[in-house]
Design a protein around this motif. Structure first.
Motif, short mmCIF file in Angstrom:
data_model
loop_
_atom_site.label_atom_id
_atom_site.label_comp_id
_atom_site.label_asym_id
_atom_site.label_seq_id
_atom_site.Cartn_x
_atom_site.Cartn_y
_atom_site.Cartn_z
N TRP A 16 42.91 2.24 69.50
CA TRP A 16 42.86 3.63 69.02
C TRP A 16 43.60 3.77 67.71
CZ3 TRP A 16 46.52 7.61 68.34
CH2 TRP A 16 45.97 8.88 68.15
N ARG A 17 43.06 4.54 66.79
CA ARG A 17 43.69 4.73 65.47
C ARG A 17 43.97 6.21 65.27
NH1 ARG A 17 44.10 0.16 66.31
NH2 ARG A 17 43.60 -1.60 64.97
N PRO A 18 45.21 6.65 65.42
CA PRO A 18 45.51 8.08 65.26
C PRO A 18 45.21 8.56 63.85
CG PRO A 18 47.52 6.78 65.30
CD PRO A 18 46.41 5.85 65.65
N GLU A 19 44.92 9.85 63.72
CA GLU A 19 44.55 10.42 62.43
C GLU A 19 45.65 10.25 61.39
OE1 GLU A 19 43.51 14.43 63.07
OE2 GLU A 19 41.74 14.00 64.26
N LYS A 20 46.92 10.25 61.82
CA LYS A 20 48.01 10.24 60.86
C LYS A 20 48.41 8.83 60.41
CE LYS A 20 50.07 14.65 62.12
NZ LYS A 20 51.30 15.37 62.53
N GLN A 21 47.74 7.81 60.93
CA GLN A 21 48.05 6.47 60.46
C GLN A 21 47.65 6.34 59.00
OE1 GLN A 21 45.04 4.26 62.89
NE2 GLN A 21 44.78 3.17 60.98
N ARG A 22 48.30 5.43 58.28
CA ARG A 22 48.01 5.22 56.88
C ARG A 22 46.96 4.12 56.71
NH1 ARG A 22 52.75 7.19 54.42
NH2 ARG A 22 53.37 8.97 55.70
N ALA A 23 46.21 4.21 55.62
CA ALA A 23 45.23 3.18 55.32
C ALA A 23 45.93 1.83 55.17
CB ALA A 23 44.48 3.53 54.04
N GLY A 24 45.39 0.82 55.81
CA GLY A 24 45.97 -0.51 55.72
C GLY A 24 46.91 -0.85 56.85
N GLU A 94 57.51 -0.08 53.89
CA GLU A 94 56.43 0.22 54.82
C GLU A 94 55.24 -0.74 54.65
OE1 GLU A 94 55.13 4.14 55.49
OE2 GLU A 94 57.10 4.89 56.06
N PRO A 95 54.81 -1.05 53.41
CA PRO A 95 53.72 -2.04 53.27
C PRO A 95 54.11 -3.41 53.82
CG PRO A 95 53.92 -0.77 51.27
CD PRO A 95 55.12 -0.42 52.11
N ASP A 96 55.40 -3.81 53.64
CA ASP A 96 55.84 -5.08 54.22
C ASP A 96 55.61 -5.12 55.72
OD1 ASP A 96 56.79 -6.40 51.96
OD2 ASP A 96 58.76 -5.48 52.10
N LEU A 97 55.83 -3.99 56.36
CA LEU A 97 55.76 -3.94 57.82
C LEU A 97 54.38 -3.55 58.32
CD1 LEU A 97 59.21 -2.29 58.61
CD2 LEU A 97 58.60 -4.71 58.53
N GLY A 98 53.41 -3.45 57.40
CA GLY A 98 52.04 -3.19 57.80
C GLY A 98 51.74 -1.77 58.16
N PHE A 99 52.60 -0.81 57.78
CA PHE A 99 52.35 0.59 58.12
C PHE A 99 51.29 1.21 57.22
CE2 PHE A 99 56.99 0.65 59.60
CZ PHE A 99 56.62 0.34 60.90
N ARG A 100 51.12 0.68 56.02
CA ARG A 100 50.15 1.25 55.08
C ARG A 100 49.93 0.26 53.95
NH1 ARG A 100 53.08 2.47 50.62
NH2 ARG A 100 55.28 3.07 50.88
N ASN A 101 48.93 0.55 53.12
CA ASN A 101 48.72 -0.22 51.91
C ASN A 101 49.79 0.14 50.88
OD1 ASN A 101 46.38 -1.53 52.81
ND2 ASN A 101 45.06 0.15 52.12
N ALA A 102 50.08 -0.80 50.00
CA ALA A 102 51.05 -0.54 48.94
C ALA A 102 50.44 0.39 47.89
CB ALA A 102 51.47 -1.84 48.28
N LEU A 103 51.28 1.23 47.32
CA LEU A 103 50.85 2.07 46.21
C LEU A 103 50.67 1.21 44.97
CD1 LEU A 103 53.30 5.05 46.77
CD2 LEU A 103 50.86 4.99 47.33
#
Length: 354
Positions: A16-24, A94-103
């Motif tokens: 499941w992918r919640p709506e508030k998750q970040r891309a990546g 956060e990108p290091d930990l896989g929470f989202r793509n890097a800006l």
């Protein structure tokens, strides 16, 4: 106090992918980081709570092993308090930990290091890296100068600079006593921020008075004293708290007549500041009647019109021998002596201001 993540954050079913998750989002990277640091789920949860408490994060995560496992399996996307705590725990972005793509242009090159390593300059590098995220909004913004000033100030505080605890200085006194000038002098000596009640709250106070059917320049009626004054001081003190929560010494300038003479109010303030490692210093500016009247006349502020028109009536409401009800400091500015000395000091420092 701990927060738990429930159905508001993520439903507990695989994939499941919640709506508030970040891309990546790549949940497996949390497990990789935990294993690289040699932590079990139980130990990671303990350390997660510890770093969150040390950093005084809002909302300490419960961090039970089941929740951490759900994060690593991608069943629940970590909430903001968890993500902040994870970044502190693993010293990563956060990108290091896989929470989202890097800006675009975001640096994500933190290396895995044992948690018990001693600080050997990496803390300075981390600060510089964070500050270098300040970028120009326009070509002539001068962001490099701001970056360097922030870094220099931090180094002075944290690498051999001021060894003292942060302070909150309350500079109080009657209208026209010279408290604002003395507060500005303290600021010019220290570089600490100044929160002056009048410019900070005047637009709010004036509009509130008008909305209540009063005069925007009223500072003497029951309408102001009972319905507006408390809001005015609340704004000032909340601004001060925002500073000292960051460990920033701050100078406040306001009459503080009711506050400094209320031992319970002052004790509450001191207790709250002490809980954040901050010392409170009340400073009372003493002055004489004629000097106050002269200064009030000179500054020609609309809010002073009532005082000047009814000077004797106004003076009957104040006590020149009044002092704070708690241990405090006094600056004797009778006949403007203290402000004169401050002016001479500014001149000697080449810091005279118009």
């Amino acid at each position: 106090m701990t927060n738990t993540e429930g159905h508001r954050v993520g439903k507990q079913r695989a994939g499941w992918r919640p709506e508030k998750q970040r891309a990546g989002w790549r949940p497996e990277k949390l497990r990789e980081q935990r294993e690289a640091h040699g932590l079990t789920l139980e130990k990671a949860g303990e350390r997660l709570r510890e770093v969150a408490e040390q950093a005084k994060l809002k909302g300490i995560p419960a961090a039970n092993p089941q929740t951490l496992w759900q994060h690593e399996q991608g069943e629940v996307y970590p909430g903001p308090h968890y993500r902040r705590a994870y970044c502190l725990l693993y010293r990563a972005t956060e990108p290091d930990l896989g929470f989202r793509n890097a800006l675009p242009g975001e640096e994500t090159s933190f290396k895995l290091t044992p948690m018990d390593d001693r600080l050997n300059g990496a803390h300075v590098l981390a600060v510089e890296r964070a500050v270098h995220r300040i970028s120009p909004g326009t070509e002539d913004a001068g962001h490099f100068a701001l970056q360097q000033r922030i870094i220099d100030a931090w180094k002075r505080r944290h690498t051999g600079g001021d060894p003292h605890r942060p302070v909150l200085i309350l500079v109080g006194g009657y209208a026209g006593s010279g408290k604002t000038e003395l507060a500005r002098f303290f600021v010019q000596l220290t570089g600490w921020p100044l929160l002056d009640k009048d410019p900070l709250t005047r637009p709010l106070v004036e509009r509130l008075l008008v909305a209540l059917g009063g005069d925007p320049n009223d500072r003497h009626t029951e309408l102001y004293r009972e319905r507006v004054r408390s809001v005015e001081y609340d704004c000032l003190m909340q601004s001060a708290m925002a500073n000292i929560k960051c460990g920033i010494s701050t100078v406040l300038s306001a009459p503080f007549i009711a506050e400094m003479t209320d031992a319970a109010w002052m004790q509450r303030l001191s207790n709250r500041a002490a809980s954040m490692g901050v010392d409170v210093f009340p400073v009372w500016v003493q002055c004489d009647e004629e000097s106050m009247r002269e200064y009030i006349t000179f500054r020609s502020a609309a809010r002073d019109a009532w005082k000047l028109q009814r000077w004797d009536e106004y003076m009957a409401t104040i006590d020149l021998d009044l002092r704070p009800a708690v241990p405090h400091l006094v600056v004797d500015n009778r006949l403007g002596t203290a402000v004169t000395l401050a002016d001479q000091a500014r001149q000697a420092m080449g810091a005279m201001y118009a």
